[in-house]
Design a protein around this motif. Structure first.
Motif, PDB file in Angstrom:
ATOM      1  N   PHE A  81       0.831  -1.195   0.000  1.00 35.22           N
ATOM      2  CA  PHE A  81       0.000   0.000   0.000  1.00 35.22           C
ATOM      3  C   PHE A  81       0.871   1.253   0.000  1.00 35.22           C
ATOM      4  O   PHE A  81       0.643   2.184  -0.792  1.00 35.22           O
ATOM      5  N   CYS A  82       1.873   1.286   0.868  1.00 35.01           N
ATOM      6  CA  CYS A  82       2.741   2.463   0.968  1.00 35.01           C
ATOM      7  C   CYS A  82       3.557   2.674  -0.306  1.00 35.01           C
ATOM      8  O   CYS A  82       3.723   3.814  -0.763  1.00 35.01           O
ATOM      9  N   ILE A  83       4.059   1.602  -0.912  1.00 34.92           N
ATOM     10  CA  ILE A  83       4.825   1.723  -2.146  1.00 34.92           C
ATOM     11  C   ILE A  83       3.925   2.206  -3.284  1.00 34.92           C
ATOM     12  O   ILE A  83       4.356   3.005  -4.131  1.00 34.92           O
ATOM     13  N   SER A  84       2.685   1.743  -3.318  1.00 39.15           N
ATOM     14  CA  SER A  84       1.744   2.199  -4.350  1.00 39.15           C
ATOM     15  C   SER A  84       1.471   3.694  -4.222  1.00 39.15           C
ATOM     16  O   SER A  84       1.470   4.420  -5.224  1.00 39.15           O
ATOM     17  N   ILE A  85       1.233   4.149  -3.004  1.00 37.54           N
ATOM     18  CA  ILE A  85       1.003   5.580  -2.776  1.00 37.54           C
ATOM     19  C   ILE A  85       2.266   6.370  -3.125  1.00 37.54           C
ATOM     20  O   ILE A  85       2.185   7.448  -3.734  1.00 37.54           O
ATOM     21  N   ALA A  86       3.438   5.850  -2.774  1.00 35.96           N
ATOM     22  CA  ALA A  86       4.699   6.526  -3.091  1.00 35.96           C
ATOM     23  C   ALA A  86       4.877   6.661  -4.593  1.00 35.96           C
ATOM     24  O   ALA A  86       5.332   7.703  -5.083  1.00 35.96           O
ATOM     25  N   ALA A  87       4.521   5.625  -5.347  1.00 35.75           N
ATOM     26  CA  ALA A  87       4.646   5.686  -6.806  1.00 35.75           C
ATOM     27  C   ALA A  87       3.713   6.736  -7.405  1.00 35.75           C
ATOM     28  O   ALA A  87       4.103   7.459  -8.333  1.00 35.75           O
ATOM     29  N   ILE A  88       2.518   6.842  -6.851  1.00 32.54           N
ATOM     30  CA  ILE A  88       1.578   7.862  -7.340  1.00 32.54           C
ATOM     31  C   ILE A  88       2.116   9.262  -7.060  1.00 32.54           C
ATOM     32  O   ILE A  88       2.065  10.140  -7.925  1.00 32.54           O
ATOM     33  N   ALA A  90       5.258  10.111  -6.628  1.00 32.87           N
ATOM     34  CA  ALA A  90       6.537  10.348  -7.293  1.00 32.87           C
ATOM     35  C   ALA A  90       6.392  10.623  -8.789  1.00 32.87           C
ATOM     36  O   ALA A  90       7.381  10.933  -9.447  1.00 32.87           O
ATOM     37  N   ILE A  91       5.196  10.526  -9.322  1.00 32.84           N
ATOM     38  CA  ILE A  91       4.995  10.815 -10.741  1.00 32.84           C
ATOM     39  C   ILE A  91       5.339  12.271 -11.055  1.00 32.84           C
ATOM     40  O   ILE A  91       5.929  12.565 -12.090  1.00 32.84           O
ATOM     41  N   THR A  92       4.994  13.161 -10.152  1.00 34.53           N
ATOM     42  CA  THR A  92       5.293  14.577 -10.368  1.00 34.53           C
ATOM     43  C   THR A  92       6.540  14.964  -9.589  1.00 34.53           C
ATOM     44  O   THR A  92       6.894  14.337  -8.599  1.00 34.53           O
ATOM     45  N   ILE A  93       7.185  16.007 -10.019  1.00 38.89           N
ATOM     46  CA  ILE A  93       8.386  16.481  -9.341  1.00 38.89           C
ATOM     47  C   ILE A  93       8.042  17.016  -7.951  1.00 38.89           C
ATOM     48  O   ILE A  93       8.775  16.796  -6.987  1.00 38.89           O
ATOM     49  N   GLY A  95       5.741  15.997  -6.004  1.00 42.28           N
ATOM     50  CA  GLY A  95       5.361  14.919  -5.105  1.00 42.28           C
ATOM     51  C   GLY A  95       6.489  14.008  -4.666  1.00 42.28           C
ATOM     52  O   GLY A  95       6.279  13.122  -3.839  1.00 42.28           O
ATOM     53  N   ILE A  96       7.694  14.202  -5.190  1.00 44.15           N
ATOM     54  CA  ILE A  96       8.807  13.307  -4.842  1.00 44.15           C
ATOM     55  C   ILE A  96       9.102  13.278  -3.338  1.00 44.15           C
ATOM     56  O   ILE A  96       9.284  12.192  -2.780  1.00 44.15           O
ATOM     57  N   PRO A  97       9.150  14.401  -2.620  1.00 45.16           N
ATOM     58  CA  PRO A  97       9.380  14.313  -1.167  1.00 45.16           C
ATOM     59  C   PRO A  97       8.299  13.515  -0.441  1.00 45.16           C
ATOM     60  O   PRO A  97       8.582  12.786   0.510  1.00 45.16           O
ATOM     61  N   PHE A  98       7.060  13.613  -0.917  1.00 44.54           N
ATOM     62  CA  PHE A  98       5.981  12.855  -0.298  1.00 44.54           C
ATOM     63  C   PHE A  98       6.111  11.369  -0.615  1.00 44.54           C
ATOM     64  O   PHE A  98       5.806  10.523   0.224  1.00 44.54           O
ATOM     65  N   GLY A  99       6.570  11.041  -1.804  1.00 45.02           N
ATOM     66  CA  GLY A  99       6.832   9.650  -2.152  1.00 45.02           C
ATOM     67  C   GLY A  99       7.925   9.050  -1.294  1.00 45.02           C
ATOM     68  O   GLY A  99       7.825   7.907  -0.845  1.00 45.02           O
ATOM     69  N   ILE A 100       8.972   9.822  -1.050  1.00 49.61           N
ATOM     70  CA  ILE A 100      10.062   9.356  -0.183  1.00 49.61           C
ATOM     71  C   ILE A 100       9.547   9.131   1.241  1.00 49.61           C
ATOM     72  O   ILE A 100       9.920   8.163   1.905  1.00 49.61           O
ATOM     73  N   ALA A 101       8.664  10.010   1.705  1.00 46.00           N
ATOM     74  CA  ALA A 101       8.089   9.843   3.048  1.00 46.00           C
ATOM     75  C   ALA A 101       7.243   8.569   3.117  1.00 46.00           C
ATOM     76  O   ALA A 101       7.289   7.848   4.121  1.00 46.00           O
ATOM     77  N   TRP A 102       6.507   8.268   2.064  1.00 41.52           N
ATOM     78  CA  TRP A 102       5.709   7.041   2.052  1.00 41.52           C
ATOM     79  C   TRP A 102       6.594   5.803   2.041  1.00 41.52           C
ATOM     80  O   TRP A 102       6.240   4.778   2.619  1.00 41.52           O
ATOM     81  N   ILE A 103       7.741   5.887   1.382  1.00 46.16           N
ATOM     82  CA  ILE A 103       8.674   4.755   1.410  1.00 46.16           C
ATOM     83  C   ILE A 103       9.222   4.556   2.824  1.00 46.16           C
ATOM     84  O   ILE A 103       9.350   3.428   3.301  1.00 46.16           O
TER      85      ILE A 103
END
Length: 118
Positions: A81-88, A90-93, A95-103
């Motif tokens: 679940f967390c990796i899926s949210i991180a991938a969503i 990380a699609i935009t520049i 959102g990358i910090p939020f993707g890293i936080a989800w990881i």
């Protein structure tokens, strides 16, 4: 900067996810058998509320057996679940910090016993 990111995080879902984990922690803590799981859900809720500026120290070697049982029963679903949210995210520049936080959150969901959030 971390304060601004935490405020944005709380507005866009961090508060809701943290409340869900907190309520699950209360439900698990009602029974003696579920108390260790409830304590780990409280730890996860604390990280999900404000993940920016916090460090995660993994302690898999402190409780390896219970971490393996956790990973088989609950951890892998939460990690996916967390990796899926991180991938969503990380699609935009932006959102990358939020993707890293989800990881980071996903790593804690995989082996929470013995890990510390500073």
């Amino acid at each position: 900067m971390k304060t601004l990111l935490n405020i944005i995080w709380i507005i866009f879902g961090g508060l809701l996810m943290s409340l869900i984990l907190f309520v699950l922690g209360i439900i698990f803590s009602i029974t003696i058998i579920g108390l260790p799981i409830g304590l780990q859900l409280f730890k996860l809720s604390k990280l999900v509320l404000t993940p920016f500026g916090k460090n995660l120290n993994l302690g898999f070697d402190k409780h390896p057996l219970i971490n393996i049982i956790w990973a088989i029963l609950f951890g892998w679903e939460l990690m996916i679940f967390c990796i899926s949210i991180a991938a969503i995210y990380a699609i935009t520049i932006i959102g990358i910090p939020f993707g890293i936080a989800w990881i980071k959150i996903g790593i804690l969901t995989l082996c929470p016993f013995g890990s510390e959030v500073n």
